[in-house]
Write a protein that holds these residues in place. Structure first.
Motif, mmCIF file in Angstrom:
data_model
loop_
_atom_site.group_PDB
_atom_site.id
_atom_site.type_symbol
_atom_site.label_atom_id
_atom_site.label_comp_id
_atom_site.label_asym_id
_atom_site.label_seq_id
_atom_site.Cartn_x
_atom_site.Cartn_y
_atom_site.Cartn_z
ATOM 1 N N UNK A 256 -1.734 38.701 0.674
ATOM 2 C CA UNK A 256 -1.223 39.114 -0.635
ATOM 3 C C UNK A 256 -1.667 40.522 -1.020
ATOM 4 N N UNK A 257 -2.705 41.019 -0.361
ATOM 5 C CA UNK A 257 -3.195 42.356 -0.673
ATOM 6 C C UNK A 257 -2.316 43.449 -0.093
ATOM 7 N N UNK A 258 -1.516 43.074 0.887
ATOM 8 C CA UNK A 258 -0.754 44.116 1.584
ATOM 9 C C UNK A 258 0.535 44.420 0.831
ATOM 10 N N UNK A 259 0.733 45.669 0.445
ATOM 11 C CA UNK A 259 2.007 46.017 -0.166
ATOM 12 C C UNK A 259 3.088 46.035 0.907
ATOM 13 N N UNK A 268 -0.203 43.690 -7.053
ATOM 14 C CA UNK A 268 -0.714 43.027 -5.857
ATOM 15 C C UNK A 268 -1.757 42.003 -6.273
ATOM 16 N N UNK A 269 -1.777 40.865 -5.561
ATOM 17 C CA UNK A 269 -2.819 39.872 -5.830
ATOM 18 C C UNK A 269 -4.044 40.240 -5.017
ATOM 19 N N UNK A 270 -4.835 41.133 -5.551
ATOM 20 C CA UNK A 270 -6.002 41.612 -4.806
ATOM 21 C C UNK A 270 -7.106 40.572 -4.797
ATOM 22 N N UNK B 193 -5.876 47.076 -2.250
ATOM 23 C CA UNK B 193 -5.024 46.422 -3.239
ATOM 24 C C UNK B 193 -5.593 46.597 -4.644
ATOM 25 N N UNK B 194 -6.926 46.445 -4.777
ATOM 26 C CA UNK B 194 -7.555 46.618 -6.096
ATOM 27 C C UNK B 194 -7.338 48.030 -6.618
ATOM 28 N N UNK B 195 -7.586 49.017 -5.758
ATOM 29 C CA UNK B 195 -7.502 50.406 -6.195
ATOM 30 C C UNK B 195 -6.055 50.795 -6.504
#
Lengths: 324, 268, 283
Positions: A256-259, A268-270, B193-195
Motif C-alpha cells: 500500500x505504500x507504493x504509489x 497512500x496508506x503509509x 509513502x509517509x513523506x
C-alpha cells in the motif's frame, strides 16, 4: 532436492564487544531454473543473507552464528576458504548494485572476463578471449569483438551491468545471486537487464536469488518470494499466491505504500513509524510498534512461523488468508 | 487557481562547458536545451525523465545554483534568470528547494535549531531567538516532528526524519514555489509513502506551487496535477496527469510507462 | 568537556602517540613554567665554569660562555612553543584564507593559486632563507617567514577541501535559504574544516621546529643571544669533539619534539573525517 537450502541462518554484527543479531532463523530453498526473490527495506538483512551464501562475510565485523547453507550437496559453512574459492565464480556467481565500482577501472573488460574464465577453466588465452566475445554477444553488447577492448568508463551503466552479468555467467554457474542488480539503472534499462537475466535463465537453467527493495521487480521476475523485516522472513510464498493472498500486515503495508502508475490514489496508506535500526532492542514481534493489528500478545511473544496456505508461511499471530 | 502562471519558463537553455582550456577545443554539454513550461498558482507540475535528461539542472537553474545560458523565467512577471545574486536573494524566500539526499543536505555541524533559524534571520522573519524558536516548533510539528528535537544534530536522525527537517527548512519561509528534486527517492518504501503524503498535504494546505522533479513515475502520478516528460534536455510531452498516464502521445512516454515493472500483471 | 573526550579518543590503542602527547605536555609545561624551573638565568655568564661537563649544579653542562645549558634548554622550550604556535597561526590564517577564498571565488582563485604555485616551486628551506636574508633577525620575523612558507601548503590543502565542501548539498541548501557569501564560507564551510585544520596545525608545528632550528644553525634565524635549541646547536657546533653534550641535548630535544608532534598529528589525521584523508598527507 533443491540446489540451495538455507536453514535457520543466523548472522550477527560485532560492535563494541557485543553481538547484534541481524539475520534470525532465515530458511528457504531454491531449485534449478527457479528465481527466488528476497524483498525488504534497508537493514532488513536481505543483502547480508546473500553475502553469507556467497561466503563474502569472512573477515568482516559480520559473521554467521548459526544455521546451515547447503549448496549442491555440500555444506558451505563448513568449507575451507580454498574450497569456497573454487565454488565462487564457477558454480555460484554474484552481481552487485553498482556496476561501476564492481568492475576494475584500469583493466579492459575483456581482460577481466578472460581472467575469471582462466581462473576456473583450463583454457588458453585465445580460447578464453573467444569465449569472452561469445559471452558479450550473449548479454547483447553490440559489436562484442570491438567492445571487448573497452574500459569500464567507456560504457554506459546498463552496458556495465551487462558486462557484470557476462562475467557472472562466464563459467555457467548453477546459482546466480543478484543484489539489487537494477536499482542504479533507469527503468528502460532495468527492463532490458531483467529481460536478459530471464532469457539467460531459461537457456541455462540457472537458479537465481534476486535481492530487491522493489516489489514490482520482484513480482515480475520471481517464482517465489520472501519478505524480510528486521532480520526475519515475515512472509513467504509463491509469487502469484503472495500477491493475491497477501497476509502479513507488513507485506500489505509495503504494497500500500507504493504509489502506482496505473490508477490514482488520493492518500497512500503509509506504515507509521520508522524502520528500526539494528541496535534497537525490540521485544516480541519486531513489527508490533508499527502494526495496526498489534495486540498485547505481540509485544511479548515473537510469533513462530506457520502455514496459512500450501507453501505460504507467515510470522504473525493473527493474520489469515482473506482477513484483510 | 488564477489564470496568470506563477512561473513561466520560455526556451530555457543551460549548457555546461565540458572540455577546453588553454589548448583544447571547447565543447559543451547541453543539459537543458530549450524547454518551456508554466506552473500556475497552487499547481504541482512534475518533471519526469531518466538520469542525465537534464531535469535536475532545470531546478538548479531556477534557483540560480547554475547559471542559465539563455531563455527566460518569469516569476510573478520578473525574469529571475536576468537577476544578479543580490537582486535574487529576496526571492529565495519565495522559491525554495527540497533536496534528494537527506544525509547530505543538512550541515552536520549545526543543530536543527541553528539550521532552521538561519533562513528566518536572513529574511527578517524573526526578530529574536525566542521568536524564531516559536516558529521552528510550530513548523516541526507541521512536518510531524517533536519540537523538542531542536537541540539535536543531523546524525541523530534517520533518513525519513532528516527529510522532514529538510521540508521544515523550506516550509518555515512560507514560499510560493517549491522545487523538489527527487525529494523521496533516497527513502525506504514505507518512509517514502509517509513523506509523500506529508508533501502533498502541506502543498494542499498552503496552496503553494510545486515543481516536482523525479524519475519515479508512480510517485509522479501520485503527487502531480500536470506532468512534463523530459528526454535529452528537452520536454517531449506535457499534459494533464491523466492524459500522460492513460493516453500518452509520445513514443518515449509510452516506452517509459511500459518499462515499469508492475505487480498487477502477476496477480491477475 | 566532550571536545577533550573526543580528542583523547583519537589516541585509543596508539601507545607511541600517547608517549608523544606526554612529551609535548612536558615541553609545554617547561615553556610556561620556565622561570620557575630553570635553576639559572639562561643569559648569565660564568667564565669560570666554561664548558663544564653535565653534573651538579649544571645538569646539561655549560657552554663556551659558561651559561647553564639546562636553563637554556628550558627557555629553548619556551621559544620552540612560541615559534611553533606563531607559525601555525600565521600559516593557517593566511594560507587558510587564500585557500578558502580561492576555491570559493573561482576567478580570484586563478590568480591567487598561481602565486601559491610559484612560491611552492621553491624548496621550503630555500624560500625561508631568501625571505630571511631580506629581513632582520628577530623572533617576529622568524615566525612570519616560517608561517609564510607553510601558508603555501596550507592554501593548497584548504583549496582542495573547500572545493569539495562547496559541492556538498548542504551548501546548496544554505544558498537556497538566502545565505550570503560570508555566511556560506564561515558558517557552513569553515566548521567542517576544523578537524583537518587541527591536523594541519600539528604538522606545521612540527616542521616549524625543524625550519627554525635550520635557520638558527645557519645564523639567519633568531638573534644569537636568544636561548633556542637551534641557537644552542649553532653556537656550540665547533665544540662537538670537546663537549659533545652541548649538541646532544638540544639535538635530542628537537628530534623528540618533532617526532612526538608528528605522532600526535598522525593519530589525529587517522581519526578525522574520511572525506579528507587523501588531502592531508603532511606538509
Amino acid at each position: 532436492m533443491a540446489l540451495l537450502e538455507v536453514s535457520n541462518l543466523e548472522i550477527a554484527v560485532a560492535t563494541g564487544g557485543q553481538l547484534l543479531p541481524v539475520v534470525r532463523g532465515v530458511s528457504f530453498e531454491v531449485k534449478a531454473n527457479e528465481t527466488f526473490g528476497i524483498v525488504g527495506e534497508s537493514g532488513c538483512g536481505k543483502s547480508l543473507t546473500s553475502l553469507a551464501i556467497m561466503g563474502l562475510l569472512e573477515g568482516s565485523q559480520v559473521r554467521i552464528t548459526g544455521g546451515s547453507i547447503h549448496f549442491d550437496g555440500r555444506e558451505l559453512t563448513a568449507l575451507s576458504a580454498e574450497d569456497r574459492r573454487a565454488i565462487m565464480g564457477a558454480q555460484m556467481a554474484m552481481i552487485f548494485q553498482e556496476p561501476m565500482t564492481s568492475l576494475n577501472p584500469v583493466y579492459r573488460i575483456g581482460d577481466q572476463i578472460v581472467e575469471t574464465l582462466r581462473q576456473h577453466r583450463d583454457m588458453s588465452r585465445r580460447q578464453a578471449r573467444d569465449r569472452a566475445v561469445e559471452l558479450l554477444d550473449l548479454v547483447r553488447i553490440p559489436e562484442p569483438g570491438r567492445r571487448i577492448d573497452s574500459f569500464p568508463h567507456q560504457m554506459s551503466g546498463g552496458q556495465r551491468q551487462r558486462v557484470m552479468i557476462a562475467m557472472a555467467m562466464a563459467c555457467d554457474p548453477k546459482l546466480l545471486i543478484a543484489d539489487e542488480p537494477t536499482t542504479a539503472l533507469d527503468v528502460t534499462v532495468q527492463k532490458e537487464v531483467l529481460d536478459l537475466m530471464a532469457d539467460l535463465q531459461s537457456r541455462m537453467g540457472t537458479a537465481i536469488v534476486l535481492i530487491s527493495h522493489d516489489l514490482g521487480v520482484i513480482a515480475e521476475t520471481c517464482d517465489k518470494v520472501a519478505v524480510m523485516y528486521r532480520g526475519k522472513i515475515a512472509e513467504s510464498a509463491a509469487t502469484g499466491e503472495l500477491f493475491s493472498n497477501m497476509c502479513h500486515p507488513y507485506t500489505r503495508g509495503l504494497l500500500n505504500s507504493i504509489p502506482v502508475v496505473d490508477r490514482d490514489v488520493e492518500w497512500l496508506e503509509a506504515i507509521p513509524g520508522r524502520v528500526p535500526t539494528i541496535d534497537e532492542v525490540l521485544s516480541g514481534c519486531a513489527f508490533h510498534p508499527r502494526c495496526a493489528m498489534a495486540e498485547a500478545r505481540c509485544e511479548s511473544e515473537d510469533p513462530d512461523k506457520r502455514d496459512v496456505a500450501t507453501g505460504h508461511t507467515i510470522r504473525c499471530h493473527f493474520a489469515e488468508v482473506g482477513s484483510a | 487557481m488564477t489564470s496568470t502562471p506563477l512561473l513561466r519558463v520560455t526556451d530555457l537553455h543551460t549548457h555546461f562547458q565540458t572540455g577546453g582550456g588553454l589548448f583544447a577545443k571547447r565543447s559543451w554539454l547541453k543539459a537543458v536545451n530549450g524547454i518551456s513550461f508554466e506552473i500556475r498558482q497552487g499547481e504541482v507540475l512534475s518533471l519526469v525523465g531518466e538520469s542525465g535528461c537534464g531535469k535536475s539542472t532545470v531546478g538548479r537553474t531556477l534557483t540560480q545554483l547554475e547559471p542559465s545560458t539563455s531563455g527566460q523565467a518569469l516569476f510573478n512577471g520578473a525574469d529571475i534568470l536576468k537577476m544578479n545574486p543580490a537582486e535574487f536573494r529576496p526571492l529565495r524566500r519565495d522559491i525554495q528547494m527540497i533536496f534528494q539526499d537527506p544525509f547530505a543536505s543538512l550541515n552536520p555541524r549545526l543543530s536543527i535549531e541553528q539550521t532552521l533559524t538561519e533562513p528566518l534571520f536572513i529574511h527578517g522573519l524573526a526578530a529574536s531567538r525566542a521568536q524564531a524558536r516559536e516558529q521552528i516548533a510550530e513548523t516541526l510539528e507541521r512536518v510531524g516532528m517533536d519540537p523538542r528535537v531542536m537541540q539535536r544534530h543531523p546524525h541523530e536522525f534517520s533518513g525519513g526524519q532528516r527529510q522532514r527537517i529538510g521540508i521544515a527548512r523550506v516550509m518555515i519561509l512560507k514560499p510560493k514555489l517549491v522545487i523538489a528534486d527527487e525529494a523521496v527517492s533516497a527513502l525506504d518504501v514505507s518512509i517514502q509513502a509517509q513523506v509523500l503524503n506529508l508533501i502533498k498535504k502541506l502543498q494542499r494546505d498552503s496552496g503553494i506551487s510545486m515543481l516536482f522533479i523525479s524519475h519515479d513515475l508512480g510517485v509522479v502520478r501520485h503527487i502531480s496535477d500536470r506532468v512534463a516528460v523530459m528526454y535529452r534536455g528537452q520536454i517531449v510531452e506535457t499534459g494533464d496527469k491523466r492524459q500522460i498516464f492513460e493516453t500518452p502521445q509520445h513514443d518515449y512516454t509510452k516506452m517509459l510507462l511500459s518499462s515499469i515493472p508492475r505487480i498487477s500483471e502477476r496477480v491477475a | 568537556m566532550t571536545f577533550i573526550a573526543s580528542f583523547l579518543s583519537m589516541f585509543r590503542g596508539r601507545k607511541l602517540a600517547i608517549v608523544g602527547l606526554i612529551w609535548l605536555c612536558i615541553v609545554a609545561f617547561a615553556a610556561i613554567a620556565a622561570p620557575l624551573l630553570a635553576p639559572f638565568d639562561p643569559l648569565e655568564i660564568d667564565p669560570v665554569a666554561r664548558l663544564s661537563e653535565p653534573g651538579m649544579p649544571y645538569l646539561f653542562g655549560t657552554d663556551h660562555f659558561g651559561r647553564d645549558s639546562f636553563s637554556r634548554a628550558i627557555y629553548g622550550a619556551r621559544m620552540a612553543v612560541i615559534i611553533g604556535l606563531g607559525s601555525v597561526v600565521v600559516a593557517l590564517i593566511t594560507g587558510g584564507l587564500i585557500g578558502m577564498l580561492s576555491a570559493y571565488f573561482t576567478r580570484l582563485g586563478h590568480v591567487l593559486m598561481r602565486g601559491v604555485d610559484v612560491l611552492m616551486a621553491f624548496p621550503a628551506l630555500l624560500l625561508a632563507l631568501v625571505l630571511m636574508t631580506l629581513l632582520e633577525r628577530s623572533v617576529t620575523n622568524t615566525i612570519i617567514v616560517i608561517g609564510v612558507v607553510y601558508a603555501t601548503t596550507t592554501a593548497r590543502i584548504l583549496f582542495g577541501m573547500t572545493l569539495k565542501l562547496k559541492g556538498e548539498v548542504f551548501v546548496d541548501a544554505a544558498i537556497c535559504s538566502g545565505a550570503g557569501h560570508g555566511s556560506v564560507l564561515f558558517r557552513h564551510i569553515l566548521p567542517n574544516l576544523i578537524s583537518p585544520l587541527l591536523v594541519q596545525a600539528s604538522f606545521i608545528f612540527a616542521f616549524a621546529q625543524l625550519q627554525a632550528a635550520a635557520l638558527d644553525f645557519l645564523g639567519l634565524g633568531l638573534p644569537p643571544e636568544v636561548a633556542s635549541w637551534g641557537n644552542m646547536l649553532s653556537e656550540e657546533r665547533i665544540y662537538v669533539t670537546r663537549a659533545p653534550w652541548l649538541l646532544i641535548f638540544p639535538g635530542a630535544l628537537i628530534i623528540l619534539s618533532v617526532f612526538s608532534m608528528n605522532l600526535v598529528g598522525d593519530a589525529m589525521r587517522d581519526s578525522i573525517d574520511p572525506r579528507f584523508k587523501d588531502d592531508i598527507a603532511g606538509v
